[in-house]
Write a protein that holds these residues in place. Structure first.
Motif, short mmCIF file in Angstrom:
data_model
loop_
_atom_site.label_atom_id
_atom_site.label_comp_id
_atom_site.label_asym_id
_atom_site.label_seq_id
_atom_site.Cartn_x
_atom_site.Cartn_y
_atom_site.Cartn_z
N UNK A 77 0.84 -1.21 0.00
CA UNK A 77 0.00 0.00 0.00
C UNK A 77 0.87 1.26 0.00
N UNK A 78 1.94 1.23 0.80
CA UNK A 78 2.85 2.39 0.85
C UNK A 78 3.46 2.64 -0.52
N UNK A 79 3.82 1.56 -1.22
CA UNK A 79 4.38 1.74 -2.58
C UNK A 79 3.39 2.49 -3.47
N UNK A 80 2.12 2.09 -3.38
CA UNK A 80 1.11 2.73 -4.23
C UNK A 80 0.90 4.19 -3.82
N UNK A 81 0.78 4.43 -2.51
CA UNK A 81 0.52 5.80 -2.02
C UNK A 81 1.70 6.72 -2.37
N UNK A 82 2.92 6.23 -2.10
CA UNK A 82 4.09 7.09 -2.35
C UNK A 82 4.35 7.28 -3.85
N UNK A 83 4.03 6.26 -4.67
CA UNK A 83 4.17 6.43 -6.13
C UNK A 83 3.19 7.49 -6.62
N UNK A 84 1.96 7.44 -6.09
CA UNK A 84 0.92 8.37 -6.54
C UNK A 84 1.29 9.81 -6.23
N UNK A 85 1.89 10.03 -5.06
CA UNK A 85 2.18 11.40 -4.62
C UNK A 85 3.64 11.80 -4.84
N UNK A 86 4.42 10.93 -5.48
CA UNK A 86 5.86 11.18 -5.63
C UNK A 86 6.13 12.51 -6.35
N UNK A 87 7.13 13.22 -5.84
CA UNK A 87 7.54 14.47 -6.48
C UNK A 87 8.51 14.21 -7.63
N UNK A 88 8.79 12.94 -7.87
CA UNK A 88 9.70 12.59 -8.98
C UNK A 88 9.24 13.24 -10.28
N UNK A 89 10.21 13.68 -11.09
CA UNK A 89 9.87 14.28 -12.39
C UNK A 89 9.20 13.24 -13.29
N UNK A 90 9.37 11.98 -12.96
CA UNK A 90 8.78 10.92 -13.78
C UNK A 90 7.47 10.38 -13.19
N UNK A 91 6.90 11.07 -12.19
CA UNK A 91 5.56 10.69 -11.74
C UNK A 91 4.64 10.79 -12.95
N UNK A 92 3.95 9.70 -13.26
CA UNK A 92 3.29 9.60 -14.56
C UNK A 92 1.89 9.01 -14.43
N UNK A 93 1.04 9.21 -15.44
CA UNK A 93 -0.34 8.74 -15.34
C UNK A 93 -0.48 7.22 -15.29
N UNK A 94 0.47 6.50 -15.86
CA UNK A 94 0.38 5.03 -15.81
C UNK A 94 0.59 4.56 -14.36
N UNK A 95 1.64 5.11 -13.73
CA UNK A 95 1.89 4.75 -12.33
C UNK A 95 0.70 5.12 -11.45
N UNK A 96 0.12 6.29 -11.69
CA UNK A 96 -1.00 6.72 -10.82
C UNK A 96 -2.22 5.81 -11.01
N UNK A 97 -2.47 5.41 -12.26
CA UNK A 97 -3.60 4.50 -12.50
C UNK A 97 -3.36 3.14 -11.83
N UNK A 98 -2.13 2.65 -11.96
CA UNK A 98 -1.79 1.37 -11.34
C UNK A 98 -1.88 1.47 -9.81
N UNK A 99 -1.44 2.61 -9.27
CA UNK A 99 -1.47 2.79 -7.81
C UNK A 99 -2.90 2.71 -7.29
N UNK A 100 -3.82 3.34 -8.00
CA UNK A 100 -5.21 3.32 -7.54
C UNK A 100 -5.80 1.91 -7.60
N UNK A 101 -5.53 1.20 -8.68
CA UNK A 101 -6.05 -0.17 -8.78
C UNK A 101 -5.38 -1.07 -7.74
N UNK A 102 -4.09 -0.84 -7.50
CA UNK A 102 -3.40 -1.61 -6.46
C UNK A 102 -4.08 -1.40 -5.11
N UNK A 103 -4.40 -0.15 -4.78
CA UNK A 103 -5.02 0.13 -3.48
C UNK A 103 -6.41 -0.50 -3.39
N UNK A 104 -7.15 -0.52 -4.51
CA UNK A 104 -8.47 -1.19 -4.48
C UNK A 104 -8.31 -2.66 -4.15
#
Ligand SMILES: [Fe+2]
Length: 384
Positions: free
Chosen positions: A194-221
């Motif tokens: 869960x932490x991986x998904x939450x931190x990926x979703x909110x990451x300040x990384x320049x490569x924070x991207x829509x694919x990661x955010x979509x995967x993070x949400x489905x992972x949390x579900x």
């Protein structure tokens, strides 16, 4: 939309019993396969189906059982030596995150001949690895789909090797291999995911991207809907398979949008007090989330109903408070220790933990809110 890159494992095979399909990967792994695991996994018979599958297709296997939690460099060197001596044509890692991390580095170093000390950090690998297949026996680290290996390099220090060369050729997700995980391990590793998904979703990384955010949400579900079932009834195959899928999706998310302060504050707890990685994360998660909420409240409110569906119809402010409250209560409901004092940490040890956390600059740069030394100390004090 800014540009980004997203890389992951070319082949994922999933489903209860899919370890038997290892034979389909024979052409990749070749005829001499080094199997990397730890004694506990081997003792519980989890490696047997993989060995049977390899034997079915005529591959010879050599088993390396020397993996330990928080593997030191010596374990990597021993695995590489065995791979070379055996003449391995491929490497199969089976186990928790440590076994998979060792398998990645052994596959690389046995072929590339590089020196471990020269490849720490991001993008320092220049050589190629042996063919590599990874099979997790916990639903947490997502190591089977991340380009990262973590090595313990001193008494307390951990270093990471980050390179696309560490992504395996295939990952197999077989819930049968996670059935025997004790409830506490299921709970802690699940919260790590869960932490991986939450931190990926909110990451300040320049490569924070829509694919990661979509995967993070489905992972949390998936993780949110199944963690309590898997903890309470470990033989529930559907819940176990969903946890493996959720952990893998979270792994894909943070492999491309890296994690942040929860991990930065968790690593010293693991390093100094030998608290398992998932539990270390669980102990600091609600406190870091409360700290971050002032700058990424909208993102947390967006994630809230994925993890806690009853918040779907709640207003924004209620979603945010419900998210923090939910993260605080989750380890209580899962019967995990919830305070640092519960795992043997003394209050006067907190300043040193904070100093060590500040050394995790690779992670802290990704945190949505800047963390100072006094912030880190205060977060530990809140968690104590
Ligand atoms: Fe983690």
């Amino acid at each position: 939309m800014s540009s980004f890159t997203f890389a992951t494992v070319p082949q994922i095979i999933a489903g209860p019993g899919c370890i038997a399909r290892l034979s389909e990967l024979k052409t990749r792994l070749g005829s001499r396969v080094l199997v990397i695991s730890d004694e506990g996994v081997v003792r519980t018979g989890l490696v047997q189906p993989a060995l049977a599958s390899l034997a079915d297709c005529g591959a010879e296997a050599s088993i390396f059982t020397g993996v330990v939690a928080d593997p030191p460099e010596a374990v990597i060197h021993a695995a590489v030596a065995q791979a070379i001596e055996f003449g391995a044509t491929g490497v199969l890692g089976i186990g928790g995150g440590s076994s998979l991390d060792v398998a990645k580095l052994a596959a690389l170093l046995a072929k590339s001949g590089e020196t471990l000390g020269n490849i720490y950090g991001v993008g320092n690998v220049t050589g190629q690895r042996l063919p590599l297949v990874l099979v997790p026996t916990t639903a947490g680290t997502g190591s089977e789909v991340t380009p990262i290996s973590i090595v313990t390099t001193g008494a307390y220090q951990k270093k990471g090797v980050v390179s696309p060369a560490l992504l395996p050729d295939a990952a197999l997700l077989d819930a049968n291999l996670t059935i025997g995980l004790p409830p506490a391990v299921t709970a802690a590793t699940g919260i790590d995911a869960m932490v991986h998904a939450i931190e990926a979703f909110t990451s300040k990384s320049a490569n924070n991207n829509p694919v990661s955010r979509a995967l993070a949400k489905e992972a949390l579900r998936l993780l949110g809907a199944n963690i309590e079932i898997a903890v309470q009834n470990g033989t529930d195959l559907a819940a176990r398979q969903a946890m493996l899928l959720g952990a893998m999706l979270a792994g894909q998310a943070f492999a491309n949008s890296p994690v942040a302060a929860v991990h930065a504050l968790a690593y010293p707890i693991g390093g100094r007090y030998h608290v398992p990685h998932g539990l270390s994360n669980s102990l600091v998660l609600p406190h870091v989330a409360r700290f971050n909420a002032t700058v990424c409240g909208d993102a947390y409110a967006e994630l809230a109903p994925c993890l806690f569906p009853h918040l779907e119809s709640a207003r924004q402010t209620e979603r945010l408070s419900g998210f923090i409250e939910g993260l605080t209560m989750l380890p209580v409901r899962l019967n995990l220790p919830v305070r640092l004092r519960d795992v043997g940490i003394l209050k006067d040890g907190l300043p040193l933990l904070a100093e060590n956390a500040m050394e995790q600059t690779r992670l802290l740069v990704n945190n949505p809110r800047t963390v100072s030394l006094s912030d880190a100390t205060r977060i530990y004090e809140d968690a104590w």
